[in-house]
Design an enzyme around this catalytic site. Structure first.
Site, PDB file in Angstrom:
ATOM      1  N   GLY A   9     -30.205 -23.238 -13.667  1.00 13.65           N
ATOM      2  CA  GLY A   9     -30.554 -22.239 -14.665  1.00 13.65           C
ATOM      3  C   GLY A   9     -29.620 -20.862 -14.598  1.00 13.65           C
ATOM      4  O   GLY A   9     -29.278 -20.619 -13.322  1.00 13.65           O
ATOM      5  N   CYS A  57     -29.521 -26.999  -7.929  1.00 17.49           N
ATOM      6  CA  CYS A  57     -29.008 -25.670  -8.096  1.00 17.49           C
ATOM      7  C   CYS A  57     -30.496 -24.659  -8.396  1.00 17.49           C
ATOM      8  O   CYS A  57     -30.950 -24.522  -7.302  1.00 17.49           O
ATOM      9  CB  CYS A  57     -28.102 -25.426  -9.212  1.00 17.49           C
ATOM     10  SG  CYS A  57     -27.013 -23.908  -9.153  1.00 17.49           S
ATOM     11  N   TYR A  58     -30.548 -24.049  -9.253  1.00 22.83           N
ATOM     12  CA  TYR A  58     -31.733 -23.243  -9.373  1.00 22.83           C
ATOM     13  C   TYR A  58     -33.008 -23.730  -9.094  1.00 22.83           C
ATOM     14  O   TYR A  58     -33.959 -23.316  -8.317  1.00 22.83           O
ATOM     15  CB  TYR A  58     -31.675 -22.436 -11.233  1.00 22.83           C
ATOM     16  CG  TYR A  58     -32.985 -21.525 -11.307  1.00 22.83           C
ATOM     17  CD1 TYR A  58     -32.910 -20.208 -10.785  1.00 22.83           C
ATOM     18  CD2 TYR A  58     -34.357 -21.838 -11.688  1.00 22.83           C
ATOM     19  CE1 TYR A  58     -33.860 -19.305 -10.990  1.00 22.83           C
ATOM     20  CE2 TYR A  58     -35.199 -21.262 -11.883  1.00 22.83           C
ATOM     21  CZ  TYR A  58     -35.248 -19.744 -11.605  1.00 22.83           C
ATOM     22  OH  TYR A  58     -36.232 -18.925 -11.682  1.00 22.83           O
ATOM     23  N   HIS A  69     -24.063 -29.854  -8.400  1.00 23.90           N
ATOM     24  CA  HIS A  69     -24.599 -30.438  -9.649  1.00 23.90           C
ATOM     25  C   HIS A  69     -24.166 -31.987  -9.631  1.00 23.90           C
ATOM     26  O   HIS A  69     -23.032 -32.394  -9.947  1.00 23.90           O
ATOM     27  CB  HIS A  69     -23.810 -29.882 -10.845  1.00 23.90           C
ATOM     28  CG  HIS A  69     -24.458 -28.516 -11.107  1.00 23.90           C
ATOM     29  ND1 HIS A  69     -25.565 -28.217 -11.943  1.00 23.90           N
ATOM     30  CD2 HIS A  69     -24.301 -27.071 -10.595  1.00 23.90           C
ATOM     31  CE1 HIS A  69     -25.781 -26.913 -12.004  1.00 23.90           C
ATOM     32  NE2 HIS A  69     -24.838 -26.423 -11.086  1.00 23.90           N
ATOM     33  N   GLU A 103     -24.866 -34.145 -11.848  1.00 21.98           N
ATOM     34  CA  GLU A 103     -24.839 -34.674 -13.157  1.00 21.98           C
ATOM     35  C   GLU A 103     -23.254 -34.583 -13.743  1.00 21.98           C
ATOM     36  O   GLU A 103     -23.074 -35.331 -14.986  1.00 21.98           O
ATOM     37  CB  GLU A 103     -25.733 -33.990 -14.096  1.00 21.98           C
ATOM     38  CG  GLU A 103     -25.746 -32.481 -14.347  1.00 21.98           C
ATOM     39  CD  GLU A 103     -26.128 -31.508 -13.290  1.00 21.98           C
ATOM     40  OE1 GLU A 103     -26.268 -32.085 -12.229  1.00 21.98           O
ATOM     41  OE2 GLU A 103     -26.119 -30.526 -13.447  1.00 21.98           O
ATOM     42  N   SER A 134     -21.729 -38.916 -43.681  1.00 24.52           N
ATOM     43  CA  SER A 134     -20.325 -38.238 -43.868  1.00 24.52           C
ATOM     44  C   SER A 134     -19.528 -39.484 -43.715  1.00 24.52           C
ATOM     45  O   SER A 134     -18.278 -39.108 -43.911  1.00 24.52           O
ATOM     46  CB  SER A 134     -20.265 -37.455 -42.923  1.00 24.52           C
ATOM     47  OG  SER A 134     -20.267 -38.029 -41.524  1.00 24.52           O
ATOM     48  N   GLY A 135     -19.942 -40.732 -43.138  1.00 26.87           N
ATOM     49  CA  GLY A 135     -18.852 -41.593 -42.755  1.00 26.87           C
ATOM     50  C   GLY A 135     -18.548 -41.707 -41.238  1.00 26.87           C
ATOM     51  O   GLY A 135     -17.990 -42.465 -40.807  1.00 26.87           O
ATOM     52  N   GLY A 136     -18.871 -40.678 -40.659  1.00 34.17           N
ATOM     53  CA  GLY A 136     -18.636 -40.318 -39.111  1.00 34.17           C
ATOM     54  C   GLY A 136     -19.615 -41.407 -38.324  1.00 34.17           C
ATOM     55  O   GLY A 136     -20.647 -41.857 -39.038  1.00 34.17           O
ATOM     56  N   VAL A 137     -19.285 -41.317 -37.177  1.00 34.33           N
ATOM     57  CA  VAL A 137     -20.124 -42.076 -36.405  1.00 34.33           C
ATOM     58  C   VAL A 137     -21.941 -41.691 -36.099  1.00 34.33           C
ATOM     59  O   VAL A 137     -22.569 -42.566 -36.627  1.00 34.33           O
ATOM     60  CB  VAL A 137     -19.942 -41.843 -34.703  1.00 34.33           C
ATOM     61  CG1 VAL A 137     -20.431 -42.936 -33.801  1.00 34.33           C
ATOM     62  CG2 VAL A 137     -18.138 -42.214 -34.567  1.00 34.33           C
ATOM     63  N   ASP A 138     -22.044 -40.375 -36.238  1.00 29.53           N
ATOM     64  CA  ASP A 138     -23.157 -40.119 -36.030  1.00 29.53           C
ATOM     65  C   ASP A 138     -24.246 -40.424 -37.030  1.00 29.53           C
ATOM     66  O   ASP A 138     -25.350 -40.754 -37.054  1.00 29.53           O
ATOM     67  CB  ASP A 138     -23.328 -38.518 -35.785  1.00 29.53           C
ATOM     68  CG  ASP A 138     -22.581 -38.038 -34.488  1.00 29.53           C
ATOM     69  OD1 ASP A 138     -22.151 -38.861 -33.759  1.00 29.53           O
ATOM     70  OD2 ASP A 138     -22.336 -37.011 -34.208  1.00 29.53           O
ATOM     71  N   SER A 139     -23.648 -39.845 -38.343  1.00 29.94           N
ATOM     72  CA  SER A 139     -24.478 -40.352 -39.782  1.00 29.94           C
ATOM     73  C   SER A 139     -24.762 -41.763 -40.033  1.00 29.94           C
ATOM     74  O   SER A 139     -25.507 -42.151 -40.554  1.00 29.94           O
ATOM     75  CB  SER A 139     -24.129 -39.405 -40.651  1.00 29.94           C
ATOM     76  OG  SER A 139     -22.732 -39.679 -41.148  1.00 29.94           O
ATOM     77  N   LYS A 169     -22.933 -38.379 -27.587  1.00 26.29           N
ATOM     78  CA  LYS A 169     -22.090 -39.320 -28.540  1.00 26.29           C
ATOM     79  C   LYS A 169     -21.906 -40.558 -27.909  1.00 26.29           C
ATOM     80  O   LYS A 169     -22.233 -41.636 -28.807  1.00 26.29           O
ATOM     81  CB  LYS A 169     -20.888 -38.756 -28.345  1.00 26.29           C
ATOM     82  CG  LYS A 169     -19.734 -39.232 -29.563  1.00 26.29           C
ATOM     83  CD  LYS A 169     -19.916 -38.282 -30.683  1.00 26.29           C
ATOM     84  CE  LYS A 169     -19.578 -38.784 -31.923  1.00 26.29           C
ATOM     85  NZ  LYS A 169     -19.738 -37.911 -32.997  1.00 26.29           N
TER      86      LYS A 169
END
Ligand code: XMP
Length: 516
Positions: A58, A85-86, A172, A174, A226-231, A371
């Site tokens: 943080g 870290c924090y 970190h 991650e 939208s035709g994209g991956v996410d939608s 993603k």
């Protein structure tokens, strides 16, 4: 299912930009992880009976007035805790150690050597490359803690109170730049917390389907496809949950890639059997965007026009209560929708552009996913590879790749150049794999050239191609010179109005992937 989530990890957020990344790394290891605000209360944080806790980093310093505090119950429940870290500094300060400002900030790669004392570093080489980003350091350890690893700059790079399963890492684990981070987290999950690797895309789908049915009840949903991956993934997921009560709306705003509108209709209507309404709004978008050149203004306007287009369709359809969107986690952070403190980098079309008086309730089943997680879910839902592995395309489309004033003619120019670039990349096997995002950008800048024996004065086209896993950081792709040469020659020869092609060699940060 709840039992798949039970026994996972609660990631407690203290405001780090990497908090969701920690959760995602844990989920990649097959363990359910969920992020909780540090002040969201014991009952909420413990509702799935986590097997352990990870405290994020943080921006605060533990010794500042008003710095976020460690929830007291964490020290009482007796379950393992890993502070990053924090998170580590907070654990230290709370348990009686001392944290001070370091003489110099430590930012970037570091080499640590660890003690063979704890299961946290089990199976790892004695020297490890890690990534540091901190301005404070631990001056004295709390009673019962020992040093587990050190670096030149951080005498306490990792600490632990082994009997009570409390650990801290100054670096970190991650981020990609800590190559052993995955193994360290894995040791924490499986050796220290004794988690079971039961989390998967299939488990996410089951959970999400239940959640969608619960949220939607007997109502109907509109999806911004939208035709994209996410939608596409959001659509397939919602379709699985509620079938024909999902209606997809595809707005052709004129800022799509070559042949895209036709492809969307074919895949979703014919192959997937989804209810799809295609709206041709090219003219109204272009008219409204005339004269708008400022990127944020373009984004906000397009967001608003989209919502208007949906409202109009929804009114025709009657009785639609929910508007679904394929928002994924990076959209959420970059719009700073989650935190008033984080700075807005760009207002994403699917988050920041939504007005407060939206008539729909939002349904965003992918909101916690990155993603690549969304892609895995899409694969598990049986979507075709051409959709699941296609490169992401921003909601505002070519509007934010056609810099300066938009016109149909300039958009067509960009579309043609973009198709040449991506077509050549596809032929070289570098589109679906090898580059994460590749596209053309048209600049509102003219330069002088010579074509035939004539002087030309035409626009400049930029090729952008990046590699990245998570789209939060990215590097420019080292494309073969002969491919770049071929693309450049073809664009200048085949697309009237462009006489110069340049390749973008900046990483993110300091640039972003898109140009606007
Ligand atoms: P930047 O340019 O911020 O982009 O590095 C990160 C990723 O987000 C995509 N992007 C968007 N996606 N709506 C979207 O759905 C948007 O408004 C939007 N803006 C950027 C971008 O293409 C890249 O993959």
């Amino acid at each position: 299912m709840d039992d798949l989530k039970t026994g996972g990890i609660a990631v407690i957020d203290f405001g780090s930009q990497y908090t969701q990344l920690i959760a995602r790394r844990i989920r990649e290891l097959g363990v359910y992880a969920e992020v909780y605000a540090h002040d969201s209360g014991a009952a909420h944080i413990n509702r799935r009976q986590p097997a352990g806790y990870v405290l994020s980093g943080g921006p605060s310093s533990v010794y500042e007035a008003g710095a976020p505090q460690l929830p007291a119950f964490l020290l009482e429940v007796g379950r393992p805790v890993l502070g990053i870290c924090y998170g580590m500094q907070l654990l230290t300060a709370t348990l009686g150690g001392e944290v001070v400002a370091a003489p110099e900030r430590e930012y970037g790669p570091a080499s640590i050597s660890h003690q063979p004392l704890s299961p946290l570093f089990d199976g790892l080489a004695p020297e490890l490359q890690v990534w540091m980003s901190h301005g404070d350091r631990i001056e004295s350890l709390p009673p019962g803690f020992r040093m587990l690893a050190q670096s030149d700059n951080s005498p306490l790079a990792a600490i632990g109170q082994l009997e009570r399963h409390r650990y801290g890492l100054q670096f970190h684990p991650e981020v990609q730049h800590s190559p052993s981070g995955r193994a360290i987290l894995s040791n924490f999950l499986f050796q220290i917390c004794r988690c079971q690797p039961t989390w998967s895309a299939a488990a996410f789908i089951e959970e999400a389907v239940t959640g969608i049915r619960k949220q939607v009840g007997g109502e109907r949903v509109l999806l911004a496809l939208s035709g994209g991956v996410d939608s596409a993934v959001a659509g397939a997921l919602i379709h699985r949950a509620i079938g024909d009560r999902l209606t997809c709306i595809f707005v052709d705003h004129g800022m799509l890639r070559l042949g895209e509108a036709e492809q969307v209709a074919r895949v979703f209507r014919q192959e997937q059997g989804m209810r799809l309404i295609a709206v041709n709004a090219v003219e109204s978008f272009l008219t409204a965007l005339t004269g708008v050149t400022e990127p944020e203004a373009k984004r906000k306007l397009i967001g608003r026009l989209f919502v208007e287009a949906f409202n109009e369709e929804a009114r025709k359809l009657r009785g639609i209560r929910f508007l679904a969107q394929g928002t994924i986690y990076p959209d959420v952070i970059e719009s700073a929708a989650d935190s008033a403190a984080a700075k807005t980098i760009k207002s994403h079309h699917n988050v920041g552009g939504l007005p407060a008086d939206l008539e729909f309730e939002l349904l965003e089943p992918l909101r916690d996913l990155f993603k690549d997680e969304a892609r895995k879910v899409g694969e598990a839902l049986g979507l075709p590879a051409s959709i699941v592995w296609r490169q992401p395309f921003p909601g505002p489309g070519l509007a934010i790749r056609c810099l300066g004033e938009l016109s149909w003619e300039r958009l067509e120019k960009l579309r043609a150049a973009d198709a040449i670039f991506t077509g050549e990349l596809a032929d070289a096997g570098l589109l679906l794999e090898g580059t994460a995002q590749s596209f053309a950008v048209l600049l509102p800048v003219k330069s002088v050239g010579v074509m035939g024996d004539k002087r030309s004065y035409e626009e400049v086209l930029i090729l952008r191609s990046v590699t990245t896993d998570d789209f939060m950081t990215a590097d420019w792709a080292r494309l073969p010179y002969d491919l770049l040469a071929r693309v450049s020659a073809r664009i200048v020869n085949e697309v009237p109005g462009i006489n110069r092609v340049a390749y973008d060699i900046t990483s993110k940060p300091p640039s972003t992937i898109e140009w606007e």
